[in-house]
Enzyme design. Sequence first.
Site, PDB file in Angstrom:
ATOM      1  N   SER A 107      30.096  37.734  40.658  1.00 19.79           N
ATOM      2  CA  SER A 107      30.201  39.131  39.987  1.00 19.79           C
ATOM      3  C   SER A 107      31.451  39.883  40.481  1.00 19.79           C
ATOM      4  O   SER A 107      32.108  39.711  41.496  1.00 19.79           O
ATOM      5  CB  SER A 107      29.028  40.292  40.606  1.00 19.79           C
ATOM      6  OG  SER A 107      27.647  39.433  40.238  1.00 19.79           O
ATOM      7  N   GLN A 108      31.906  40.740  39.524  1.00 21.99           N
ATOM      8  CA  GLN A 108      32.873  41.664  39.826  1.00 21.99           C
ATOM      9  C   GLN A 108      32.706  42.442  41.030  1.00 21.99           C
ATOM     10  O   GLN A 108      31.626  42.994  41.339  1.00 21.99           O
ATOM     11  CB  GLN A 108      32.990  42.582  38.527  1.00 21.99           C
ATOM     12  CG  GLN A 108      34.126  43.654  38.524  1.00 21.99           C
ATOM     13  CD  GLN A 108      34.102  44.779  37.409  1.00 21.99           C
ATOM     14  OE1 GLN A 108      33.535  44.276  36.415  1.00 21.99           O
ATOM     15  NE2 GLN A 108      34.888  45.554  37.251  1.00 21.99           N
TER      16      GLN A 108
END
Length: 217
Positions: free
Chosen positions: A65-66
């Site tokens: 994930s970011q």
Amino acid sequence: MQTDTYRHRGQRRALVAELRRKGIHDERVLAAMEHVPRHLFFEPGFREHAYQDKAFPIGEGQTISQPYTVAYQTQLLNVQPTDRVLEIGTGSGYQCSVLLALTGQVYSIEYNRVLFERTQRLMARMHAPAHLFCGDGSLGLPDYAPYDKILVTAGSPTLPRPLLRQLRVGGALVIPVGDASSQRMVRVVRESEESFAREDFEVFRFVPLLGEAGWQK
Ligand code: SAM
């Protein structure tokens, strides 16, 4: 195994400053993200991009994930040092390591066996004391319930009942809920055996939560 260098630590400080500018304000979460070397959780081909605020492929059609998303979810979870935390969707092991910087009791479950085995080997080499499992996390991990906090790192069509049942009274579930294209971040607090309070936050885009209480394959 890759090392953590002065240059990487500088890149992490810059990333944390960017997260702060974007509205992340929990100092414990920012410190945890400054501490964990994100590049160690990357495929070699993408490693040089590890300190950009972006999601990247980790193989098997999945993503790490970011950083903003990791920080946002972790901030909403409000992990305390004595909390027992369950993460659904171990993936690369990065979010799990951020949680481990906040509490010693982290359980994490991954559905994809290839990712599970790879991340289990990585975390063992790092001597990371996480409890890792392979299976359908949409059903939770009942053997170790109840949990103070549950974090889902894949997009779910609904609030999975098994996860609500495995929350301790006073505990919280953070989960992206929506359709295949976008999901709203939701926090649910278990107020008593029977009552739950729901709050809705920003919109994100996650890979799907598969399994019996998620999206059916
Ligand atoms: N937390 C991960 C990290 O830090 O790298 C990123 C997770 S990725 C966005 C979502 C992960 O959820 C994928 O690895 C996917 O295989 C996993 N997943 C999807 N459905 C699942 C399920 N029912 N149980 C456990 N893991 C699941």
